[in-house]
Design a protein around this motif. Structure first.
Motif: not given
Length: 555
Positions: A430-434, A461-468
């Protein structure tokens, strides 16, 4: 693709189909796509403009007409837009037999010679087909001059010179490329990586994925599990190494885990045999992987879709009825079901989304598709694909297919709640934005606006995220999009780690398209969102973190 050599091209890349393509397949040789200036400038032309600015060498026209003009002989598109406004220097090629359509199907001229002359005069340099055999007759009839032909020949020869066709091989840096690079191991690895990154996780109830170690029995079912057609889609070559999804799962399963495969369900019609042993096999399994969806024999370009009664178009956005019935039968038996969907277009599955435990959209994943899908299923790769389309709940949410107005279409203008929003896709973390920060005060028109945002991997988990990045501009003299994707960035984060991205909004991204197709940057309030998906409430409902939101003023 073209490389970065100052003199020679690796290949002459071609942008197609210019423009307003993809109308009804069965009508495309006669169809007139009518689009207003705003929709042309805002939706149908920007991708081509970006390619021209990037230096694409060739542009291909379409079969249809656009606002009454044939795409391959359109003075508006080929001369005014492509050559004069955008400064395109390469060559233009027709779609195959499209010049003949101008005469035989669009019926805009009285002969094939007139069609060929019309195309050359308006800038179509190369004909895929045989219509340009009539150019001699066209010159003799006074329909065009030899100078018109020379202009096109010059453009075509320039491309051939850039490809090194007339130079000694020792001068051309790509001439000694060996055949051993074709289908080499490095390229197969790249195909596998690209396919894995394209997989979109649409649901993952109770974190059923990735598949846990220690399972005794996995059952793979479905019409597309062993199909090679669903790997390749349309317009493909063949490879000496193509791995079906069933093969990928079998080769990756843990030692000691039994994997069984049974088709169990036909692609697009009910099973003929009344005997069904799948139910008992499901009850004896720890996990069911159902590989369903579409195939290029059902959707695609006319002529390739041998099982389609509509020349490759779809009359519904859903799965075939027999697949829906099959999924309903295999769920609720106490065994978790992972639904793997293949296809090249939107698949609306509201009837089964709630029934299955996980949903993966894998598209047509290519020669290494089976291994790539298994990489995601078993957690060797955390899914990072994001939807490049909006998936409605049903076809009832869409305007008529032959209406090219953008009202009600795509995430930018559709106001109904979708099944899956544009840009949506889950991860195994899970990716959180702030901390979205924009400099305070008024910002001047025509200047880039810097901003920053913090992104953190809050799970294990290590993972890639696509920041949009999405932006809403002030309203103009015609309805503006609800918001538009103006940027993205792929990042990789280890568990618990975060990064602060320092980004900026280019002035071009802040343009508003007016009713007459012109663009301007308006004064007023702009809205910015940064997150894992488009800022649709449905995305949060489906499991993504809320995006960061901010407003700023431009004067």
């Amino acid at each position: 693709m073209q490389g970065d050599h100052p003199e020679y091209l690796k290949v002459a890349a071609c942008a197609k189909h210019f423009a307003v393509h993809s109308g009804p397949e069965k009508d495309r040789h006669t169809f007139d796509a009518v689009a207003n200036p705003k929709d042309m400038a805002e939706t149908y032309l920007p991708a081509f403009k970006a390619l021209v600015e990037a230096g694409v060498e060739a542009v291909m026209g379409a079969y249809n007409r656009i606002n009454g003009e044939p795409a391959c002989a359109s003075p508006t598109l080929l001369k005014k837009t492509l050559r004069e406004q955008w400064g395109f220097k390469g060559h233009i090629v027709s779609d195959c037999w499209a010049i003949r359509d101008i005469h035989e199907n669009h019926k805009l001229v009285n002969s094939l010679a007139e069609a060929a002359a019309l195309a050359v005069k308006h800038g179509c340099d190369l004909n895929c087909g045989c219509a340009y055999a009539e150019l001699v007759n066209a010159v003799e009839q006074g329909l065009l001059t030899e100078d018109d032909i020379d202009r096109s020949v010059r453009r075509l020869l320039e491309t051939r010179f850039k490809l090194g066709m007339f130079d000694p091989s020792q001068r051309v840096p790509f001439a000694d490329t060996p055949m051993s690079v074709v289908n080499c191991e490095r390229h197969r690895a790249l195909a596998r990586e690209a396919a894995a990154e394209s997989v979109v996780l649409l649901k993952n109830r109770h974190n059923i994925l990735p598949i846990k170690s220690g399972l005794d029995r996995i059952l793979v079912v479905g019409p597309n599990a062993s199909s090679l057609d669903v790997l390749m889609g349309t317009y493909h070559g063949v490879s000496s190494s193509m791995t079906s999804i069933a093969e990928g799962i079998i080769s990756r399963a843990d030692e000691g885990t039994t994997v069984e495969y049974r088709m169990s369900c036909l692609l697009d019609h009910a099973n003929v045999s009344p005997v069904d042993v799948t139910r008992d096999q499901i009850k004896g399994s720890d996990l069911v992987i159902a590989v369903m969806g579409l195939s290029p024999i059902l959707e695609g370009e006319e002529g390739d879709t041998i099982a389609s009664p509509t020349a490759g178009d779809r009359e519904t956005l859903g799965l075939p009825d027999n697949q829906i019935d099959f999924i309903k039968r295999i769920t609720g038996l106490g065994t978790p079901v992972v639904l793997v969907l293949t296809g090249g277009s939107a698949l609306a599955i509201p009837e089964v989304h709630d029934l299955v435990d996980a949903v993966l959209m894998v598209w047509y994943p290519g020669e290494q598709g089976g291994h790539a899908v298994a990489d995601v299923l078993f957690g060797d790769t955390s899914p990072s694909g994001r939807l490049p389309i909006t998936v409605p709940k049903s076809i009832d949410q869409l305007p008529p297919f032959n209406d090219y107005a953008m009202a009600g279409r795509t995430y930018r203008y559709m106001t109904d709640e979708p099944l899956y929003p544009f840009g949506f896709g889950l991860s195994y973390t899970r990716f959180e934005y702030s901390d979205l920060t924009i400099p305070a005060g008024l910002h001047k028109q025509g200047r880039a606006i810097p901003f920053s945002v913090k992104v953190q991997n809050t799970d294990g988990t290590e993972s890639e995220e696509v920041v949009q990045i999405y932006l809403k501009t002030p309203e103009g003299d015609a309805p503006s999009p609800r918001y538009s994707l103006v940027g993205m960035q792929r990042i990789r984060l280890a568990p618990g780690k975060y990064t602060e991205l320092k980004l900026s909004l280019d002035p071009q991204a802040m343009q508003t398209v007016n009713a007459d197709g012109t663009s301007t940057q308006r004064s007023g309030t702009y809205e910015l969102w940064v997150g894992s998906c488009s800022p649709d409430p449905r995305a949060v409902e489906l499991g993504t973190a809320p995006p960061m939101h901010a407003k700023f003023e431009v004067a």
